[in-house]
Design a protein around this motif. Structure first.
Motif, PDB file in Angstrom:
ATOM      1  N   ILE A  98     138.716   4.686 -35.951  1.00 20.50           N
ATOM      2  CA  ILE A  98     138.455   5.708 -36.962  1.00 20.50           C
ATOM      3  C   ILE A  98     137.035   6.236 -36.847  1.00 20.50           C
ATOM      4  N   GLN A  99     136.104   5.346 -36.539  1.00 23.28           N
ATOM      5  CA  GLN A  99     134.730   5.820 -36.422  1.00 23.28           C
ATOM      6  C   GLN A  99     134.569   6.776 -35.251  1.00 23.28           C
ATOM      7  N   GLY A 100     135.363   6.573 -34.218  1.00 24.83           N
ATOM      8  CA  GLY A 100     135.363   7.536 -33.121  1.00 24.83           C
ATOM      9  C   GLY A 100     135.799   8.911 -33.597  1.00 24.83           C
ATOM     10  N   MET A 101     136.832   8.910 -34.422  1.00 22.95           N
ATOM     11  CA  MET A 101     137.297  10.187 -34.974  1.00 22.95           C
ATOM     12  C   MET A 101     136.197  10.832 -35.814  1.00 22.95           C
ATOM     13  N   ILE A 102     135.574  10.024 -36.650  1.00 25.15           N
ATOM     14  CA  ILE A 102     134.523  10.546 -37.522  1.00 25.15           C
ATOM     15  C   ILE A 102     133.406  11.153 -36.683  1.00 25.15           C
ATOM     16  N   ALA A 103     133.008  10.435 -35.654  1.00 20.98           N
ATOM     17  CA  ALA A 103     131.903  10.918 -34.828  1.00 20.98           C
ATOM     18  C   ALA A 103     132.239  12.272 -34.215  1.00 20.98           C
ATOM     19  N   THR A 104     133.436  12.369 -33.673  1.00 22.30           N
ATOM     20  CA  THR A 104     133.833  13.642 -33.051  1.00 22.30           C
ATOM     21  C   THR A 104     133.847  14.767 -34.085  1.00 22.30           C
ATOM     22  N   LEU A 105     134.451  14.478 -35.222  1.00 22.04           N
ATOM     23  CA  LEU A 105     134.550  15.504 -36.247  1.00 22.04           C
ATOM     24  C   LEU A 105     133.180  15.930 -36.752  1.00 22.04           C
ATOM     25  N   GLU A 106     132.294  14.979 -36.871  1.00 25.96           N
ATOM     26  CA  GLU A 106     130.968  15.329 -37.377  1.00 25.96           C
ATOM     27  C   GLU A 106     130.202  16.148 -36.364  1.00 25.96           C
TER      28      GLU A 106
ATOM     29  N   LEU B  83     137.797  21.744 -44.467  1.00 24.72           N
ATOM     30  CA  LEU B  83     138.954  20.906 -44.142  1.00 24.72           C
ATOM     31  C   LEU B  83     138.512  19.702 -43.304  1.00 24.72           C
ATOM     32  N   ALA B  84     137.705  19.978 -42.312  1.00 25.63           N
ATOM     33  CA  ALA B  84     137.243  18.912 -41.425  1.00 25.63           C
ATOM     34  C   ALA B  84     136.430  17.882 -42.195  1.00 25.63           C
ATOM     35  N   LEU B  85     135.520  18.356 -43.026  1.00 30.46           N
ATOM     36  CA  LEU B  85     134.663  17.409 -43.737  1.00 30.46           C
ATOM     37  C   LEU B  85     135.437  16.626 -44.787  1.00 30.46           C
ATOM     38  N   GLY B  86     136.432  17.268 -45.370  1.00 31.28           N
ATOM     39  CA  GLY B  86     137.293  16.533 -46.299  1.00 31.28           C
ATOM     40  C   GLY B  86     137.994  15.398 -45.591  1.00 31.28           C
ATOM     41  N   HIS B  87     138.421  15.687 -44.410  1.00 30.87           N
ATOM     42  CA  HIS B  87     139.091  14.653 -43.628  1.00 30.87           C
ATOM     43  C   HIS B  87     138.113  13.536 -43.272  1.00 30.87           C
ATOM     44  N   VAL B  88     136.920  13.908 -42.926  1.00 31.98           N
ATOM     45  CA  VAL B  88     135.901  12.897 -42.620  1.00 31.98           C
ATOM     46  C   VAL B  88     135.716  11.980 -43.828  1.00 31.98           C
ATOM     47  N   GLU B  89     135.718  12.546 -45.001  1.00 32.10           N
ATOM     48  CA  GLU B  89     135.564  11.726 -46.205  1.00 32.10           C
ATOM     49  C   GLU B  89     136.703  10.722 -46.337  1.00 32.10           C
ATOM     50  N   ALA B  90     137.900  11.182 -46.100  1.00 29.49           N
ATOM     51  CA  ALA B  90     139.060  10.292 -46.190  1.00 29.49           C
ATOM     52  C   ALA B  90     138.949   9.178 -45.150  1.00 29.49           C
ATOM     53  N   LEU B  91     138.513   9.539 -43.953  1.00 35.26           N
ATOM     54  CA  LEU B  91     138.360   8.538 -42.903  1.00 35.26           C
ATOM     55  C   LEU B  91     137.306   7.508 -43.283  1.00 35.26           C
ATOM     56  N   ARG B  92     136.223   7.999 -43.859  1.00 33.00           N
ATOM     57  CA  ARG B  92     135.159   7.080 -44.281  1.00 33.00           C
ATOM     58  C   ARG B  92     135.663   6.114 -45.339  1.00 33.00           C
ATOM     59  N   ALA B  93     136.462   6.611 -46.259  1.00 38.43           N
ATOM     60  CA  ALA B  93     136.987   5.741 -47.307  1.00 38.43           C
ATOM     61  C   ALA B  93     137.853   4.654 -46.681  1.00 38.43           C
ATOM     62  N   LYS B  94     138.623   5.066 -45.696  1.00 36.54           N
ATOM     63  CA  LYS B  94     139.475   4.114 -44.999  1.00 36.54           C
ATOM     64  C   LYS B  94     138.635   3.031 -44.328  1.00 36.54           C
ATOM     65  N   VAL B  95     137.589   3.483 -43.676  1.00 33.33           N
ATOM     66  CA  VAL B  95     136.699   2.528 -43.013  1.00 33.33           C
ATOM     67  C   VAL B  95     136.111   1.565 -44.031  1.00 33.33           C
ATOM     68  N   ALA B  96     135.679   2.091 -45.147  1.00 35.85           N
ATOM     69  CA  ALA B  96     135.076   1.234 -46.169  1.00 35.85           C
ATOM     70  C   ALA B  96     136.080   0.198 -46.651  1.00 35.85           C
ATOM     71  N   GLU B  97     137.297   0.641 -46.818  1.00 36.04           N
ATOM     72  CA  GLU B  97     138.335  -0.265 -47.290  1.00 36.04           C
ATOM     73  C   GLU B  97     138.537  -1.414 -46.289  1.00 36.04           C
ATOM     74  N   ILE B  98     138.673  -1.056 -45.040  1.00 33.26           N
ATOM     75  CA  ILE B  98     138.908  -2.081 -44.026  1.00 33.26           C
ATOM     76  C   ILE B  98     137.688  -2.981 -43.892  1.00 33.26           C
ATOM     77  N   GLN B  99     136.517  -2.388 -44.000  1.00 39.00           N
ATOM     78  CA  GLN B  99     135.324  -3.226 -43.875  1.00 39.00           C
ATOM     79  C   GLN B  99     135.224  -4.226 -45.022  1.00 39.00           C
ATOM     80  N   GLY B 100     135.724  -3.827 -46.173  1.00 37.29           N
ATOM     81  CA  GLY B 100     135.784  -4.785 -47.278  1.00 37.29           C
ATOM     82  C   GLY B 100     136.667  -5.967 -46.940  1.00 37.29           C
TER      83      GLY B 100
END
Lengths: 150, 150
Positions: A98-106, B83-100
């Motif tokens: 997922i972080q790979g996706m984030i990096a690309t998108l950013e 749209l892209a940044l909204g998706h990035v936010e969702a991805l980040r939330a996912k990452v945070a969840e898994i990291q927890g």
DNA sequence: TCTTGACCTTACCATCGTGGTAAGCCCCAC
DNA sequence: GTGGGGCTTACCACGATGGTAAGGTCAAGA
């Protein structure tokens, strides 16, 4: 207690309790004459265990293994640890993906001015292939069962 | 070209090409007399776009939006960026969840000696409730459509 | 010309975990 | 005895993907 109370007490929905039973994660519940399932404190305890394991991203299958280990009072703690650490590895791989996706998108978003004008490097990036031309079909080692949806 | 060639050229399986057509992501393909679908370079281009968007974790529905933006030559780049940044936010939330999950598991694993002895804090943690007694049903804001399985 | 194998078609089923719905029975309180 | 809520089973749905089966098509080689 009936299934509804067990659900409230364990944090597992009645629906999922039946599903776990059907999936073999928990034994067939005892029934009253009317056919109603009924549960004792032990069952709730087990359900809570399951619930927490789900919250940690274990699949139902893995939880089956965990339950076996839980019930096997003579298993080595190393077995449990191995299972847990293996799961951590899978989770880490997911995070990396997922972080790979984030990096690309950013990267793409950063180069997009984001104003009224129509030209947009994000769209262009999707069109042209971002870095590598076709990132190749992705090993998909953690498909399906990797991490639960929520 | 036929669907198989289009699949090879785009990196999208024939199966998925039919699925995307049925889902409305791509228009109904033209057919030969025999009923075979056939594709041109434009179609492959579009499929590649879809493929890359999937690789970035967009859902089929979101890709529909992206395709609309792609085809709308007068849309503002800001729309795409949002749209892209909204998706990035969702991805980040996912990452945070898994990291927890990872953090909890590692804490538990660290306190498990991992040898032949049977007592194991990992199992105990699952039994007793790790930190909070019941982490509560999880908002599940990103269920289903959050991030594709692989 | 016939055959063979690779390709295409549609229509299904499965995954995984969860929610929903419907039809029908049960139980308790009023 | 009646109403509302709980319980039962048996379905369907999601999302994206893979698989299979039964049948039509095409091109190359014998």
């Amino acid at each position: 207690m009936n299934i509804g109370e067990a659900a409230k007490a364990s944090g597992v929905s009645a629906k999922m309790i039946r599903y776990y039973e059907q999936a073999g994660l928990i034994p067939q519940a005892a029934r009253r004459d009317t056919g109603y399932r009924y549960y004792g404190d032990n069952d709730v305890h087990r359900l809570r265990f399951i619930r927490r394991a789900r919250d940690l991203g274990f699949t139902v299958e893995q939880i089956g293994d965990l339950l076996s280990l839980w019930n096997d009072r003579s298993r080595a703690s190393a077995d449990v640890k191995a299972l847990a650490l293996g799961h951590v590895e899978a989770l880490r791989a997911k995070v990396a993906e997922i972080q790979g996706m984030i990096a690309t998108l950013e990267t793409l978003a950063a180069s997009c001015h984001g104003d009224d004008r129509p030209d947009c490097p994000i769209i262009a990036g999707l069109e042209e292939g971002i870095g590598s031309p076709l990132p190749r079909p992705a090993p998909r080692r953690f498909g399906k069962a990797g991490v639960p949806a929520s």
